[in-house]
Design a protein around this motif. Structure first.
Motif, PDB file in Angstrom:
ATOM      1  N   ILE A 156       0.844  -1.192   0.000  1.00  0.00           N
ATOM      2  CA  ILE A 156       0.000   0.000   0.000  1.00  0.00           C
ATOM      3  C   ILE A 156       0.880   1.242   0.000  1.00  0.00           C
ATOM      4  O   ILE A 156       2.070   1.189   0.293  1.00  0.00           O
ATOM      5  N   ASP A 157       0.259   2.376  -0.311  1.00  0.00           N
ATOM      6  CA  ASP A 157       0.987   3.637  -0.393  1.00  0.00           C
ATOM      7  C   ASP A 157       1.257   4.222   0.991  1.00  0.00           C
ATOM      8  O   ASP A 157       0.464   4.065   1.928  1.00  0.00           O
ATOM      9  N   PHE A 158       2.389   4.910   1.088  1.00  0.00           N
ATOM     10  CA  PHE A 158       2.632   5.802   2.212  1.00  0.00           C
ATOM     11  C   PHE A 158       1.660   6.976   2.036  1.00  0.00           C
ATOM     12  O   PHE A 158       1.500   7.495   0.932  1.00  0.00           O
ATOM     13  N   PRO A 159       0.950   7.409   3.083  1.00  0.00           N
ATOM     14  CA  PRO A 159      -0.070   8.449   2.908  1.00  0.00           C
ATOM     15  C   PRO A 159       0.515   9.830   2.641  1.00  0.00           C
ATOM     16  O   PRO A 159       1.687  10.089   2.943  1.00  0.00           O
ATOM     17  N   ALA A 160      -0.303  10.707   2.104  1.00  0.00           N
ATOM     18  CA  ALA A 160       0.113  12.074   1.786  1.00  0.00           C
ATOM     19  C   ALA A 160      -0.794  13.070   2.501  1.00  0.00           C
ATOM     20  O   ALA A 160      -1.423  13.918   1.877  1.00  0.00           O
ATOM     21  N   PHE A 161      -0.917  12.913   3.815  1.00  0.00           N
ATOM     22  CA  PHE A 161      -1.634  13.825   4.689  1.00  0.00           C
ATOM     23  C   PHE A 161      -3.111  13.916   4.310  1.00  0.00           C
ATOM     24  O   PHE A 161      -3.909  13.122   4.802  1.00  0.00           O
ATOM     25  N   TRP A 162      -3.513  14.837   3.425  1.00  0.00           N
ATOM     26  CA  TRP A 162      -4.928  14.987   3.104  1.00  0.00           C
ATOM     27  C   TRP A 162      -5.461  13.837   2.234  1.00  0.00           C
ATOM     28  O   TRP A 162      -6.662  13.695   2.073  1.00  0.00           O
ATOM     29  N   THR A 163      -4.573  13.088   1.636  1.00  0.00           N
ATOM     30  CA  THR A 163      -4.998  11.963   0.788  1.00  0.00           C
ATOM     31  C   THR A 163      -4.376  10.664   1.308  1.00  0.00           C
ATOM     32  O   THR A 163      -3.271  10.671   1.851  1.00  0.00           O
ATOM     33  N   ARG A 164      -5.070   9.568   1.089  1.00  0.00           N
ATOM     34  CA  ARG A 164      -4.601   8.279   1.600  1.00  0.00           C
ATOM     35  C   ARG A 164      -3.445   7.715   0.780  1.00  0.00           C
ATOM     36  O   ARG A 164      -2.681   6.887   1.270  1.00  0.00           O
ATOM     37  N   ASP A 165      -3.307   8.177  -0.445  1.00  0.00           N
ATOM     38  CA  ASP A 165      -2.283   7.627  -1.326  1.00  0.00           C
ATOM     39  C   ASP A 165      -1.353   8.725  -1.823  1.00  0.00           C
ATOM     40  O   ASP A 165      -1.785   9.845  -2.113  1.00  0.00           O
ATOM     41  N   SER A 166      -0.067   8.377  -1.922  1.00  0.00           N
ATOM     42  CA  SER A 166       0.927   9.338  -2.395  1.00  0.00           C
ATOM     43  C   SER A 166       1.558   8.921  -3.706  1.00  0.00           C
ATOM     44  O   SER A 166       2.289   9.702  -4.326  1.00  0.00           O
ATOM     45  N   GLY A 167       1.287   7.665  -4.128  1.00  0.00           N
ATOM     46  CA  GLY A 167       1.952   7.141  -5.315  1.00  0.00           C
ATOM     47  C   GLY A 167       3.284   6.484  -4.991  1.00  0.00           C
ATOM     48  O   GLY A 167       3.955   5.969  -5.878  1.00  0.00           O
ATOM     49  N   LEU A 168       3.666   6.500  -3.698  1.00  0.00           N
ATOM     50  CA  LEU A 168       4.918   5.878  -3.250  1.00  0.00           C
ATOM     51  C   LEU A 168       4.589   4.755  -2.279  1.00  0.00           C
ATOM     52  O   LEU A 168       3.816   4.952  -1.333  1.00  0.00           O
ATOM     53  N   ASN A 204      -0.463   6.851   9.618  1.00  0.00           N
ATOM     54  CA  ASN A 204      -1.866   6.472   9.744  1.00  0.00           C
ATOM     55  C   ASN A 204      -2.658   7.219   8.674  1.00  0.00           C
ATOM     56  O   ASN A 204      -2.831   8.443   8.772  1.00  0.00           O
ATOM     57  N   PRO A 205      -3.150   6.553   7.649  1.00  0.00           N
ATOM     58  CA  PRO A 205      -3.859   7.258   6.566  1.00  0.00           C
ATOM     59  C   PRO A 205      -5.085   8.002   7.086  1.00  0.00           C
ATOM     60  O   PRO A 205      -5.765   7.553   8.012  1.00  0.00           O
ATOM     61  N   ILE A 206      -5.366   9.143   6.506  1.00  0.00           N
ATOM     62  CA  ILE A 206      -6.547   9.917   6.866  1.00  0.00           C
ATOM     63  C   ILE A 206      -7.789   9.040   6.686  1.00  0.00           C
ATOM     64  O   ILE A 206      -7.845   8.209   5.774  1.00  0.00           O
ATOM     65  N   PRO A 207      -8.785   9.153   7.569  1.00  0.00           N
ATOM     66  CA  PRO A 207     -10.011   8.354   7.398  1.00  0.00           C
ATOM     67  C   PRO A 207     -10.573   8.530   5.991  1.00  0.00           C
ATOM     68  O   PRO A 207     -10.595   9.637   5.444  1.00  0.00           O
ATOM     69  N   GLU A 208     -11.011   7.449   5.424  1.00  0.00           N
ATOM     70  CA  GLU A 208     -11.424   7.450   4.017  1.00  0.00           C
ATOM     71  C   GLU A 208     -12.507   8.469   3.727  1.00  0.00           C
ATOM     72  O   GLU A 208     -12.520   9.104   2.660  1.00  0.00           O
ATOM     73  N   ALA A 209     -13.410   8.681   4.679  1.00  0.00           N
ATOM     74  CA  ALA A 209     -14.520   9.614   4.449  1.00  0.00           C
ATOM     75  C   ALA A 209     -14.040  11.048   4.311  1.00  0.00           C
ATOM     76  O   ALA A 209     -14.756  11.901   3.777  1.00  0.00           O
ATOM     77  N   HIS A 210     -12.843  11.336   4.818  1.00  0.00           N
ATOM     78  CA  HIS A 210     -12.334  12.713   4.789  1.00  0.00           C
ATOM     79  C   HIS A 210     -11.148  12.875   3.845  1.00  0.00           C
ATOM     80  O   HIS A 210     -10.548  13.957   3.782  1.00  0.00           O
ATOM     81  N   SER A 211     -10.821  11.845   3.100  1.00  0.00           N
ATOM     82  CA  SER A 211      -9.696  11.921   2.179  1.00  0.00           C
ATOM     83  C   SER A 211     -10.073  12.750   0.956  1.00  0.00           C
ATOM     84  O   SER A 211     -11.135  12.552   0.356  1.00  0.00           O
ATOM     85  N   ILE A 212      -9.212  13.684   0.581  1.00  0.00           N
ATOM     86  CA  ILE A 212      -9.426  14.504  -0.611  1.00  0.00           C
ATOM     87  C   ILE A 212      -8.790  13.786  -1.804  1.00  0.00           C
ATOM     88  O   ILE A 212      -7.669  13.282  -1.693  1.00  0.00           O
ATOM     89  N   PRO A 213      -9.485  13.697  -2.929  1.00  0.00           N
ATOM     90  CA  PRO A 213      -8.919  12.995  -4.093  1.00  0.00           C
ATOM     91  C   PRO A 213      -7.518  13.505  -4.426  1.00  0.00           C
ATOM     92  O   PRO A 213      -7.263  14.723  -4.388  1.00  0.00           O
ATOM     93  N   LYS A 214      -6.613  12.604  -4.751  1.00  0.00           N
ATOM     94  CA  LYS A 214      -5.218  12.967  -4.976  1.00  0.00           C
ATOM     95  C   LYS A 214      -5.070  13.980  -6.120  1.00  0.00           C
ATOM     96  O   LYS A 214      -4.302  14.951  -5.996  1.00  0.00           O
ATOM     97  N   ALA A 215      -5.782  13.781  -7.204  1.00  0.00           N
ATOM     98  CA  ALA A 215      -5.644  14.697  -8.346  1.00  0.00           C
ATOM     99  C   ALA A 215      -6.058  16.115  -7.957  1.00  0.00           C
ATOM    100  O   ALA A 215      -5.398  17.100  -8.326  1.00  0.00           O
ATOM    101  N   GLU A 216      -7.142  16.214  -7.200  1.00  0.00           N
ATOM    102  CA  GLU A 216      -7.620  17.533  -6.768  1.00  0.00           C
ATOM    103  C   GLU A 216      -6.608  18.184  -5.841  1.00  0.00           C
ATOM    104  O   GLU A 216      -6.305  19.378  -5.955  1.00  0.00           O
TER     105      GLU A 216
END
Length: 813
Positions: free
Chosen positions: A225-237, A269-281
């Motif tokens: 799985i991805d290392f999280p990117a704060f506002w988003t659950r996925d960072s691409g890494l 700890n990834p941000i809760p899914e309900a509050h994750s902002i889409p990575k592209a946005e």
């Protein structure tokens, strides 16, 4: 429990010696550093504490929203079973833990130009410049919080996001001090990764260079799985490592500490899914914010605040809501990690043994890592009914999950009442008057010798099971609830019907104005059916309970150590000793009182106490009065006329002319005149290790050494070897000689420092047994004397039968 005034005097003064193993000392309160009382108490009692940073209040959220957030996050910690320690600098003092008014004061400083953002480099200035009248307030960054948490002894810290390598950092060298701190301060940081406007790839590379363990919680996801990117659950890494749950995180912290490594941890700890902002946005917003920061010349320490403000502006309330959600999630997860870590600190790795083989809840996976599943053992119910080792073959029809305890403590569990005489104003009375009512302060607590020993051993880090009985009465219900509050295993507690005459054991101590014991009464009949006149053939007797309830547990757990107190009848002691021999447990005996100490020399004729080298008893801890009572009973009952006893005594190598001079050199003339060392030696064939408690004079350790023991030939031990076997019995009996050493007593405790003597001797034995269990078969009793006396002093100064501070001594065992 202490039944005589003389016993009280015997145990009322202890001295601490200085020869204790060195341990890391955390910083004490001083003019620059303060630990909040609640946090200090929680750390002393080994409760989970979670550090919280304060820059989020001073440089993140505005006043008064920051106060509401601070209060909410501390509540999240408490609701999940932890103690919060908000960290910051207030009036020039670094604070670990803040009271409500202090939180408000620090939060009110938000936005003021003299409110500092405190990292490692700033701590000396923030605290030291009070000499110039500058009482700074400051919020601590991740780095600053880690340092202060570590100084206080806190292991887990929960925050929002981490600093990192800024984009273009390979040229500007703009790298957060948080990363360097993770490489040198052993605190676990739970965050949602680093801020996503940073260079996450280079941040992870830098952390790898610093040797920082980095992992991401999987939250049920499979594979990489991805290392999280704060506002988003996925960072691409991809995350370097993956943790399935908080228990796995705690295991990593526990293992790294055991290995002596001093780096911190980053648990993402990834941000809760309900509050994750889409990575592209989020990527689009971040690019715009970074470009505006470049055009505005916002670099260095001004860069992050500028970008955060611009992101907030571009996303409206979305990023703020997400920020609050991820912080709350991190604090909750950090608290659970702290709880799981404390379980490991308190109980070792026994939980791992109890998991089924297919359990994968704590698997750690990652690139290049092996996917291990935790192992466990399932056992069936023992099928044998005698004292041999139980059948450990699994029983598919009746699966029983094995829960092993390495220490069994069998004996009295009682409700204790302490009645301190409290004369009316104007009265000169020092002690209560007989045949009338007396004013007193009465306190109630859980006690009983076995309970106290078990509690002490548990606090000292032992994996303990208490084996005792309570009645189906009000006192019994209260005792069971109190046990649960103490965290002691109730598996070995049998509730007996009051219809059979069983009553929960109770002990009442009446003390004078100096808290010296005047009189005590005890009802321990629940462990001895001979005093229960109403027991009938249909009732379950104590021997029945032993065979159907305690014996199967003993056979299943195979404890390395068994402690017996003298509240058992001789017949029941015989049952326990037989069973302990079959499971090869090391058996310790607590004599309880002069009246009960002799019970081991009153065993049924069919099962007399055996002698060296086939001892049923291995260690006992009498005071000198109990030692004398045991010696007198053994003499009167002909134990010193037995041929097997004489063979061992003859093999000890003590000259026929006597050994008064050697005994006096090993102890003192006064002790020799009182016969203490002589009585110890004569009892050695029956109990080869005797620790006689001598109050202000310390502890006399007398041991019968086996042939070949290195202490017999090592110069370090030469002053304590009283005699050596030099005849043919060395080979036939295996007798090596006698070790005798008088350990100086502890720091002389002043009368005004003594709170209660109840449980002092029990604490002493419980600490020894915890050390023996931890160190294994090669452990030496004498090596535990210093820490055991230190534990006894703690209880002497405590209002409780066993001081809760014993947990601070675990590292010494």
């Amino acid at each position: 429990m202490l039944g005589l005034r003389a016993r009280l005097q015997c145990q009322s003064k202890w001295r601490l010696t200085s020869g204790l193993p060195s341990t890391r000392r955390f910083v004490s309160d001083n003019r620059y550093f303060k630990v909040f009382e609640e946090v200090r108490q929680a750390l002393a009692e080994k409760r989970p504490v979670v550090a919280l940073e304060s820059t989020i209040y001073t440089h993140g959220f505005p006043y008064p929203q920051n106060i509401a957030l601070a209060s909410h996050l501390e509540s999240v910690v408490r609701v999940n079973g932890g103690v919060p320690a908000t960290i910051g600098v207030l009036d020039g003092v670094a604070r670990v833990g803040l009271g409500p008014e202090e939180v408000i004061s620090l939060a009110a400083a938000a936005g003021k130009k003299d409110t500092l953002k405190v990292s490692r480099r700033d701590l000396g200035f923030a605290c030291g410049l009070t000499v110039d009248g500058k009482n700074y307030n400051g919020g601590t960054t991740v780095a600053g919080t880690m340092i202060l948490a570590h100084l206080a002894g806190i292991r887990v810290f929960a925050t929002g996001g981490l600093g990192g390598v800024h984009r273009g950092g390979e040229l500007s060298m703009d790298i957060s001090a948080d990363l360097k701190e993770l490489g040198r301060t052993p605190v676990a940081v739970v965050s949602s990764g680093c801020k996503s406007f940073l260079d996450i790839a280079r941040t992870l590379e830098y952390l790898e260079t610093e040797g920082v363990p980095v992992a991401t919680f999987a939250e049920g996801r499979k594979g990489q799985i991805d290392f999280p990117a704060f506002w988003t659950r996925d960072s691409g890494l991809k995350s370097p490592m993956i943790l399935q749950d908080e228990k796995a995180a705690a295991a990593v912290i526990h293992a790294q500490r055991a290995l002596g490594l001093q780096t911190g941890f980053l648990f993402a700890n990834p941000i809760p899914e309900a509050h994750s902002i889409p990575k592209a946005e989020m990527d689009r917003v971040i690019e715009e914010a970074i470009e505006e920061a470049r055009q505005a010349g916002a670099t260095g320490s001004a860069n992050t605040p500028f970008i955060l403000a611009k992101i907030k502006e571009l996303t409206g309330s979305t990023s703020v809501t997400s920020n609050r959600a991820l912080i709350e999630s991190n604090v909750k997860r950090g608290t659970i990690v702290a709880k799981e870590l404390m379980k490991l600190e308190l109980h070792g790795d026994r939980d791992a043994e109890a998991r089924p083989k297919d359990d994968t809840s704590s698997v750690i996976i990652g690139p290049g890592a092996t996917n291990y599943t935790s192992s466990g053992v399932w056992k069936g119910i023992p099928t044998n009914t005698e004292y041999g080792a139980s059948d450990t073959t699994s029983n598919d029809a009746l699966p029983v999950k094995e829960t092993k305890a390495s220490i069994f403590v069998a004996g009295a569990l009682a409700v204790d009442y302490s009645c301190d005489f409290s004369p009316l104003p104007g009265s000169y009375a020092k002690a209560p008057t007989l045949e009338t009512s007396n004013p007193a302060k009465i306190s109630q607590s859980l006690g009983g010798v076995a309970h106290n020993v078990a509690r002490a051993a548990s606090l000292a880090g032992g994996n303990v099971r208490l084996c005792s009985a309570v009645g189906d009465d009000l006192a019994g219900k209260a005792a069971l609830e109190a046990l649960a509050m103490e965290g002691l295993d109730k598996t070995g507690i049998k509730t007996r019907s009051t219809e059979s005459g069983a009553r929960t054991a109770q002990y009442i101590a009446i003390n004078d104005v100096q808290k010296d014991l005047v009189m005590a009464v005890a009802d321990m009949s629940i462990l001895n059916d001979q005093s229960n006149d109403s027991v009938t053939a249909e009732d379950e007797t104590i021997p029945d309970v032993f065979h159907t309830f305690w014996l199967p547990q003993l056979q299943q757990s195979l404890p390395s150590n068994l402690v017996l107190d003298a509240n058992w009848s001789p017949t029941m002691l015989s049952h326990w000793l037989k069973a302990s021999s079959s499971v090869s447990s090391h058996v310790s005996f607590e004599p309880v009182s002069t009246a009960k100490a002799s019970s081991v020399f009153k065993l049924p004729p069919s099962t007399p106490l055996s002698v060296f080298p086939n001892n049923q008893l291995h260690l006992m801890t009498p005071n000198y009065l109990e030692l004398s009572a045991m010696h007198a009973t053994a003499r009167d009952r002909g134990f010193f006329e037995r041929d097997d006893w004489w063979q061992v005594i003859d093999a000890l190598g003590i000259p026929s002319s006597g050994a008064r001079q050697q005994l006096a050199l090993a102890t003192s003339n006064a002790l020799v005149d009182a016969g203490v060392p002589q009585q110890s030696i004569q009892l050695l064939p029956f109990v080869p290790s005797i620790c006689t408690k001598l109050g202000a004079q310390g502890v006399l350790v007398t041991q019968l050494l086996r042939a070949g023991d290195e202490r017999l030939t090592t110069g370090e031990y030469a002053p304590y070897i009283l005699s050596r076997c030099n005849n043919e019995t060395e080979e036939t009996l295996g007798v090596g000689g006698v070790y005798m050493r008088l350990f100086p007593a502890a720091e002389l405790v002043k009368e005004e420092q003594i709170v209660s003597v109840n449980g002092v001797g029990d604490t002493f034995l419980g600490t020894i047994v915890a050390g023996l269990a931890k160190r294994g078969r090669d452990a030496r009793v004498e090596d535990l004397m210093d820490v055991a006396q230190r534990a006894a002093v703690m209880t002497l100064k405590s209002k409780e039968a066993v001081s809760p501070k014993l947990s601070t001594l675990r590292a010494l065992l």
